[in-house]
Every structure is written in structure tokens, then in C-alpha cells.
Design a protein around this motif. Structure first.
Motif, short mmCIF file in Angstrom:
data_model
loop_
_atom_site.label_atom_id
_atom_site.label_comp_id
_atom_site.label_asym_id
_atom_site.label_seq_id
_atom_site.Cartn_x
_atom_site.Cartn_y
_atom_site.Cartn_z
N SER A 117 0.89 -0.95 -0.17
CA SER A 117 0.03 0.00 -0.19
C SER A 117 1.03 1.04 -0.41
CB SER A 117 -0.66 0.25 1.48
OG SER A 117 0.22 0.10 2.04
N THR A 118 2.10 1.38 0.23
CA THR A 118 3.40 2.21 0.48
C THR A 118 3.35 2.32 -0.81
OG1 THR A 118 5.00 1.10 1.23
CG2 THR A 118 3.43 2.08 3.26
N ASN A 119 2.91 2.08 -1.90
CA ASN A 119 3.76 1.79 -3.09
C ASN A 119 5.40 1.12 -3.45
OD1 ASN A 119 3.31 2.33 -6.29
ND2 ASN A 119 4.75 3.70 -6.21
N ASN A 120 6.01 0.55 -2.87
CA ASN A 120 6.89 -0.23 -2.25
C ASN A 120 6.93 -1.83 -2.65
OD1 ASN A 120 9.29 1.90 -1.11
ND2 ASN A 120 7.02 1.56 0.76
N LEU A 121 8.30 -2.07 -3.69
CA LEU A 121 8.28 -3.69 -3.57
C LEU A 121 9.04 -4.25 -2.40
CD1 LEU A 121 9.29 -3.20 -7.71
CD2 LEU A 121 7.58 -4.28 -7.16
N LYS A 122 8.14 -5.43 -2.12
CA LYS A 122 8.30 -6.08 -0.94
C LYS A 122 8.30 -8.06 -1.61
CE LYS A 122 4.41 -6.84 1.73
NZ LYS A 122 3.36 -6.51 3.34
N ALA A 123 8.93 -8.74 -0.74
CA ALA A 123 8.77 -10.39 -0.73
C ALA A 123 7.96 -10.36 -0.64
CB ALA A 123 9.78 -10.95 -0.34
N PRO A 124 7.29 -11.22 -1.13
CA PRO A 124 5.55 -12.25 -0.20
C PRO A 124 5.61 -12.41 0.28
CG PRO A 124 6.55 -13.48 -2.51
CD PRO A 124 7.79 -12.74 -2.37
N HIS A 125 4.83 -13.05 1.16
CA HIS A 125 4.87 -13.67 2.46
C HIS A 125 3.63 -13.92 2.61
CE1 HIS A 125 5.21 -13.75 7.54
NE2 HIS A 125 3.54 -14.03 6.48
N GLY A 126 4.20 -15.33 3.01
CA GLY A 126 3.83 -16.67 3.29
C GLY A 126 3.23 -17.46 1.83
N MET A 127 3.88 -17.60 0.45
CA MET A 127 3.46 -18.48 -0.61
C MET A 127 2.75 -19.66 -0.66
SD MET A 127 6.29 -16.73 -3.05
CE MET A 127 5.27 -17.68 -4.74
N GLY A 128 2.26 -20.09 -1.13
CA GLY A 128 1.72 -21.22 -1.32
C GLY A 128 1.61 -21.61 -2.49
N THR A 129 0.84 -23.44 -3.23
CA THR A 129 0.89 -23.68 -4.21
C THR A 129 0.35 -24.40 -4.39
OG1 THR A 129 2.56 -26.25 -3.59
CG2 THR A 129 4.35 -23.61 -3.85
N PHE A 130 0.04 -24.63 -5.66
CA PHE A 130 -0.83 -25.55 -6.25
C PHE A 130 -0.95 -26.24 -7.23
CE2 PHE A 130 -5.24 -25.97 -8.66
CZ PHE A 130 -6.05 -26.04 -7.79
N THR A 131 -1.10 -26.91 -7.74
CA THR A 131 -1.65 -27.54 -8.62
C THR A 131 -2.52 -29.20 -9.14
OG1 THR A 131 0.05 -29.22 -11.04
CG2 THR A 131 -0.22 -29.40 -8.38
N GLU A 132 -3.48 -28.84 -9.72
CA GLU A 132 -4.56 -30.03 -10.20
C GLU A 132 -3.85 -31.47 -9.86
OE1 GLU A 132 -6.30 -26.28 -11.81
OE2 GLU A 132 -4.66 -27.86 -11.90
N GLN A 133 -2.47 -32.01 -10.78
CA GLN A 133 -1.91 -33.23 -11.08
C GLN A 133 -1.06 -32.89 -11.25
OE1 GLN A 133 -4.86 -34.27 -14.66
NE2 GLN A 133 -4.64 -36.08 -13.78
N SER A 134 -0.22 -33.06 -9.59
CA SER A 134 1.21 -33.12 -9.16
C SER A 134 2.06 -33.86 -9.87
CB SER A 134 1.73 -32.81 -8.32
OG SER A 134 1.43 -34.11 -7.62
N ASN A 135 1.35 -35.11 -10.65
CA ASN A 135 2.21 -36.16 -11.48
C ASN A 135 2.59 -35.52 -12.90
OD1 ASN A 135 -0.26 -36.62 -11.53
ND2 ASN A 135 -0.62 -38.58 -12.49
N CYS A 136 1.77 -34.88 -13.68
CA CYS A 136 1.53 -33.93 -14.87
C CYS A 136 2.45 -32.97 -14.32
CB CYS A 136 0.27 -34.10 -15.18
SG CYS A 136 -1.22 -35.40 -15.13
N TYR A 137 2.42 -31.40 -14.08
CA TYR A 137 2.52 -30.69 -13.72
C TYR A 137 2.94 -30.04 -12.68
CZ TYR A 137 -0.18 -30.87 -18.64
OH TYR A 137 -0.39 -30.34 -20.00
N ASP A 138 3.73 -29.64 -11.79
CA ASP A 138 4.09 -29.43 -10.39
C ASP A 138 5.34 -28.44 -10.68
OD1 ASP A 138 4.08 -30.55 -8.00
OD2 ASP A 138 5.81 -31.97 -8.06
N VAL A 139 4.83 -27.90 -9.18
CA VAL A 139 5.75 -26.57 -8.89
C VAL A 139 6.01 -26.70 -7.71
CG1 VAL A 139 3.46 -25.85 -7.52
CG2 VAL A 139 5.55 -24.11 -8.24
N GLN A 140 7.34 -25.95 -7.43
CA GLN A 140 8.31 -26.22 -6.06
C GLN A 140 9.32 -24.84 -5.43
OE1 GLN A 140 11.63 -29.22 -6.00
NE2 GLN A 140 9.73 -30.66 -6.32
N ASN A 141 8.81 -24.52 -3.92
CA ASN A 141 8.97 -23.10 -3.82
C ASN A 141 10.66 -22.65 -3.58
OD1 ASN A 141 6.60 -21.54 -4.49
ND2 ASN A 141 6.09 -21.85 -3.11
N GLY A 142 11.07 -21.81 -3.44
CA GLY A 142 12.67 -21.79 -2.62
C GLY A 142 12.82 -19.80 -2.96
N ASN A 143 13.87 -19.94 -2.11
CA ASN A 143 14.28 -18.54 -1.61
C ASN A 143 15.64 -18.83 -1.00
OD1 ASN A 143 15.13 -16.16 0.41
ND2 ASN A 143 13.14 -15.87 -0.33
#
Length: 331
Positions: free
Chosen positions: A285-311
């Protein structure tokens, strides 16, 4: 025709719209530049031809996605989400008011099985509920034979509110001000498996004075804006941000498409093989870029397409995503 404010705290990148690879850096370009540039005071608009219209299922639906257009990580009704065969591998944040988002997106040319399918990698700016009331602004790269008539990787935008909205500039909405970058135009070079890696950087933010949603490509190209009056919920702020991939699976029940997402390889293969999003940030809200807090992941079929977060220190918040579609484990 320029934003009154620009987000502060942009993640430190040497050149946001070029690739970092072992053989040096090459600028990301659009193929139409080989044939010239636009004159001052004009903007590039991709030509709509008769063949483009003939491929559309109907004139009314030309330039629009088949619903649903976004993934809803909080939905318990996955049958409704997967209506029309849309499948996703995304990271997301929600629970705050968001005024923009940014990411550097690895660029590939995924294989598409059927002309009426597509594969895209993008960020979503979302407001409202996941139905007729949804507001969305989307931008990234896509391969869509049905829309463009080929399998080229193209820069694109999309927006929607109720029955309105479309890709790129195929309806009134997005106001382009830049004469260097064309929406819907092919981009080059592309990443190769175990080869050089290329990426593009996209930033979308809400001008706190005028209220419009602006888009920037790389570090220097402010492309244009979506006027605030196009939307209801997004006229104020976004309630969810998503980053990741989406494909359409049009195959008969029990047979999955072999349309690839990202590089066509799973996240665990890592850099040079799996596709990535890095330098992921949100605008507060202050027009500043910041790292996202509490990122989650979602995929319908992880055996077809998947996602893995990191930092990490080099990439900030990032994730690998994608997959090959149909395989021994994805039927």
C-alpha cells in the motif's frame, strides 16, 4: 500518458529483460524488429487476419479464453476448477491488499499437442470471487496455435471482468503507449534444455494517484495501462496474486494431453532443465516492492505438472514449475 508513481525497492538485477547464461548475455527481442520499427507517435498493433478469425470457435469468443481463466487454490471443488481442461502449477499469496506484482520469467517453447490447446506462463492480479464477479489482469508468455496460427512463444496480456476482456489489444481496454514492444508478438531467443537460459521481467502496479494498472517490460519499457474504470474490485486493490503456468487439456476423459508446461520438465530437474520464476515481489500500500509473505503452491495433478518454491540471496523468492503432461504417471 505516463504513470505518476513507480514502485520503489525494485529487486537489484543487472538487466531484467536479458538472460544470464554461461556464454554471456543477449538482449531479448521481438522478431518483428527484423522488419523495422514504429515511427515516433505510433504504437505497434499485431495485424488480425482472416485466418485468425476463421480459427476462432465463434466471432464472439475470438481473443478470449475459455473459462476458467485462473486457478483458485482455496477451492474444494476441483471438478469445477478443471472445467474445460485448464490445469495449473502456481505459487500464490492472499490475505492482504495488493497493488501490483513482479517476476522474472524463464522463457521456453513448450510443445502443444492439439491446436485448440495452449501453454502459458504468467502472473495474475486478481480481485473478486472466482465466478462471474472475477476481475483479473494477466501478463507473461504463451504458445497458442488457436489464437496465433503457429507455435511461436509470444508476449501477451489478458484482462477480464464479467463478460468483457480479451487478449492483448483484441478489444478496447489496454492502452498502449510504447512503440518498441508489441503485444502478441514473438520473442527471441528462447531457453534450451541444458543450454543457455533466457528470461523476461514483468512488473504490474497500480498508480496510487490515477488508479490505473500499469505494465512494465524489463527495466525500461513502460508498455501501457489498464484504466481503473474497466474493473470493480480491482478499481481498489487486488486480493490475490498468482505466478506460474497454465495449460489446456482438451483430450478425452482418461487420456491426458502431452502439451508441455514451462520447459516440459518437472521442477526437481532444476536450473537449465526446469522452467523458473525468480525475483518474485508484490507491491504494498506504500507503493513499495517487497518479498511476498506466506507463498503457497497449487496444482491439480502434480504427476502431470508440479511446482516447488524456494528462496535464496541471488534469486529472492522463486520457484521451479512445469511438466510433460501425459506420461506413465500422468494418464
Amino acid at each position: 500518458m505516463r504513470p505518476s508513481y513507480h514502485p520503489e525497492g525494485l529487486y537489484d538485477e543487472s538487466k531484467a529483460n536479458v538472460a544470464s547464461s554461461g556464454d554471456g548475455e543477449r538482449p531479448m527481442v521481438q522478431l518483428w524488429h527484423r522488419n523495422g520499427r514504429c515511427a515516433p507517435g505510433t504504437v505497434p498493433v499485431r495485424r488480425t487476419k482472416k485466418d485468425d478469425l476463421m480459427r476462432a470457435t465463434s466471432m464472439r469468443r475470438y481473443g478470449r479464453k475459455h473459462k476458467p481463466t485462473v486457478a483458485n487454490p482455496m477451492s474444494v471443488d476441483l471438478a469445477m476448477l478443471n472445467e474445460g481442461g485448464h490445469q495449473h502449477a502456481i505459487s500464490y499469496v492472499q490475505g492482504e491488499k495488493y497493488y501490483g506484482a513482479k517476476a522474472t520469467i524463464n522463457v521456453w517453447e513448450p510443445k502443444i499437442e492439439q491446436p485448440n490447446e495452449f501453454s502459458l506462463s504468467q502472473l495474475w492480479i486478481l480481485g473478486g470471487s472466482f465466478g462471474e464477479d472475477l476481475n483479473s489482469i494477466e501478463a507473461g508468455w504463451q504458445v497458442s496455435p488457436d489464437l496465433y496460427g503457429d507455435n511461436n512463444t509470444r508476449l501477451f496480456t489478458y484482462w477480464t471482468y464479467q463478460a468483457t476482456g480479451c487478449y492483448n489489444m483484441l478489444c478496447s481496454g489496454f492502452v498502449q503507449i510504447n512503440n518498441e514492444v508489441a503485444m502478441g508478438a514473438s520473442i527471441f531467443p528462447l531457453s534450451g534444455y541444458s543450454g543457455s537460459q533466457y528470461d523476461i521481467s514483468i512488473l504490474i502496479w497500480k498508480d496510487p494517484k490515477e488508479g490505473h494498472w500499469w505494465m512494465q517490460f524489463g527495466k525500461e519499457y513502460v508498455l501501457g495501462y489498464w484504466p481503473s474504470f474497466l474493473f470493480s474490485y480491482l478499481a481498489d486493490s487486488a486480493s490475490m496474486i498468482e505466478w506460474g503456468g497454465e495449460v489446456v487439456n482438451s483430450q478425452a476423459e482418461g487420456v491426458h494431453t502431452s502439451t508441455q508446461m514451462g520447459s516440459g520438465h518437472f521442477p526437481e530437474e532444476g536450473f537449465g532443465k526446469a522452467s523458473y520464476f525468480k525475483n518474485i515481489q508484490v507491491v504494498d500500500s506504500t507503493n513499495n516492492l517487497k518479498a511476498p509473505h506466506g507463498m503457497g503452491t497449487f496444482t491439480e495433478q502434480s504427476n502431470c505438472y508440479d511446482v516447488q518454491n524456494g528462496n535464496n540471496a541471488d534469486w529472492g523468492s522463486y520457484f521451479y514449475y512445469g511438466g510433460p503432461g501425459r506420461s506413465a504417471n500422468c494418464q
